[in-house]
Scaffold this active site. Structure first.
Site, short mmCIF file in Angstrom:
data_model
loop_
_atom_site.label_atom_id
_atom_site.label_comp_id
_atom_site.label_asym_id
_atom_site.label_seq_id
_atom_site.Cartn_x
_atom_site.Cartn_y
_atom_site.Cartn_z
N LYS A 35 12.37 12.79 17.67
CA LYS A 35 13.03 13.89 16.97
C LYS A 35 12.51 14.02 15.54
O LYS A 35 12.24 15.13 15.06
CB LYS A 35 14.54 13.67 16.95
CG LYS A 35 15.32 14.76 16.25
CD LYS A 35 16.78 14.38 16.06
CE LYS A 35 17.53 14.39 17.36
NZ LYS A 35 18.99 14.14 17.14
N CYS A 258 32.85 21.07 20.45
CA CYS A 258 33.96 20.81 19.52
C CYS A 258 35.34 20.96 20.14
O CYS A 258 36.10 20.00 20.21
CB CYS A 258 33.83 21.73 18.30
SG CYS A 258 32.39 21.35 17.27
#
Length: 441
Positions: A35, A258
């Site tokens: 990443k 979320c």
């Protein structure tokens, strides 16, 4: 200021990039070498409008750096922001192992006074836990503050630069001064509170928004039975300033990283102190059932889905993101395949992310929206991407084997549908079958 953001996932990456855009020197730290290499080359591991441009700009200006070296980043920073993941455990509780590991590694790299901020969504009391871990390994002076985030996927850059409020949980004057200085250019509404209240504000905010969504979906279900239109009902409700218009859009429920995680976590937090949060449990149950309403509408339109080809528009949980975590499309497609359907799918951005989570021989991966519609016996819109909202419905009708449109997001008006021969099944509104569509069916 010199800032380190530990964790380069969604929250950490967006936050770090936006802090650098404000003129701060920012290290984004992550253990994932692949990443970090991609980020150093200007590649972005997530889809978020405007993010890549800011990364390229601020790395060129030397305001933004990506590294796996947490010791170097922490030693050169005044503010350390923890933004690692807190995934759900099997019981719904937040998994804090990454928070604890980050706290330990930060403490071993400390070389002077720092303010350590927890931006990850964490249960009440976690900041105290972080302080205890750091103090075990570092004997110098430091402060730990709660700094919850309120970013929405798809508009995270805009939200970062135009927040409704900044919440800072601290009882330290030094930390308060430093964090107000960092955020003063963004917002006048900077709320200073104790750490436990700041932690609770994040969970309570998301739980309340999830509650509004489930409420209007329950109203929509009643509207279908009594012949009312939930769009008109929501409009009439929203004009009341005490209620407001946001999150009163009926559909197939919430998803993403979320709301599902945070509602379950708050239920577990309540359970840990022997409180039964009945309302929030109902919110979660309503949301779980709401997405299956698409199947009910398919059965209403087709009688049976076995052996039928069903088209799916949209795989991400919302537009302008490639996030498919807890996306309604996952459960709907899995159920359709279980019932013997063949499924054709298309999403402008989230195809590969969805394929990594769920792949099946009964799925045809299409390259365009119209390819999905071609010869499908019903078409289901699950994510309101503009590409779908702006489609030519007459061409869609011509492409379908049977002119059936299930609108899981209520994006089309009856005026648009009247110009076609589509049998139209929205959420919380009357089914629309004009003469032309009835003749075809």
């Amino acid at each position: 200021m010199n800032i380190s953001v530990i964790g380069s996932g969604y929250v950490g990456l967006v936050s770090g990039v936006c802090y650098s855009e404000l003129g701060n020197n920012v290290y984004c730290v992550d253990k994932d070498t692949g990443k970090i290499e991609k980020l150093c080359n200007g590649e972005v591991p997530i889809y978020e409008p405007g993010l890549q441009q800011l990364i390229i700009k601020n790395t060129k200006n030397n305001k933004l750096k990506f590294t796996t070296d947490i010791k170097k980043a922490v030693s050169e920073s005044e503010i350390i922001i923890i933004a690692v993941g807190t995934p759900s455990l099997s019981n719904g509780e937040a998994d804090l192992q990454y928070i604890e590991t980050a706290a330990m590694e930060i403490s071993k790299a400390m070389n002077g006074y720092k303010v350590i901020c927890v931006k990850s969504t964490v249960p009440v009391g976690t900041n105290e836990r972080v302080q205890k871990i750091v103090s075990t390994y570092y004997k110098g002076k430091f402060d730990v503050a709660s700094l919850p985030e309120f970013l929405r996927e798809g508009t995270a850059i805009k939200d970062s630069f135009n927040p409704d409020r900044i919440i800072i949980g601290t009882d330290s004057l030094a930390a308060k001064k430093l964090l107000i200085e960092l955020h003063s250019a963004l917002c006048n509404e900077i709320i200073i509170t104790d750490r436990r209240s700041a932690e609770m504000i994040k969970y309570a905010s998301n739980a309340f928004l999830a509650t509004k969504i489930s409420f209007i979906n329950e109203v929509a279900n009643i509207c279908e039975k009594v012949g009312a239109d939930v769009i008109e009902v929501a409009k009439g409700m929203g004009l009341d300033r005490r209620i407001g218009t946001s999150f009163l859009r009926a559909g197939i429920g919430y998803g993403g990283s979320c709301f599902p995680k945070d509602t379950k976590a708050l239920i577990q937090i309540a359970g840990n102190v022997e409180y039964d949060f009945k309302l929030l449990k109902a919110v979660v149950e309503v949301n779980r059932n709401q997405r299956l309403g698409v199947l009910d509408k398919l059965f209403q339109a087709l009688d049976n889905v076995y052996g039928k080809t069903i088209g799916i528009w949209g795989l991400s949980f919302k537009p302008e993101t490639d996030d498919v975590r807890e996306a309604p499309a996952l459960e709907i497609i899995e159920k359709l395949i279980e019932l013997g359907s063949h499924v054709k799918v298309y999403d402008p951005i989230a195809m590969e992310c969805f394929r990594q989570i769920f792949n099946h021989p009964a799925i045809t991966w299409c390259e365009t929206a119209m390819e999905v519609a071609h010869e499908s016996e019903a078409l289901c819109l699950l994510t309101e991407w503009n590409e779908f909202v702006e489609v030519d419905l007459i061409q869609v009708e011509k492409a379908l084997a049977r002119p059936i449109l299930i609108d899981g997001r209520n994006v089309f008006s009856f005026d648009q549908i009247r110009k076609t021969g589509l049998a139209y099944y929205p959420v919380g509104r009357p089914v629309f079958q004009n003469i032309k569509s009835e003749e075809v069916l």
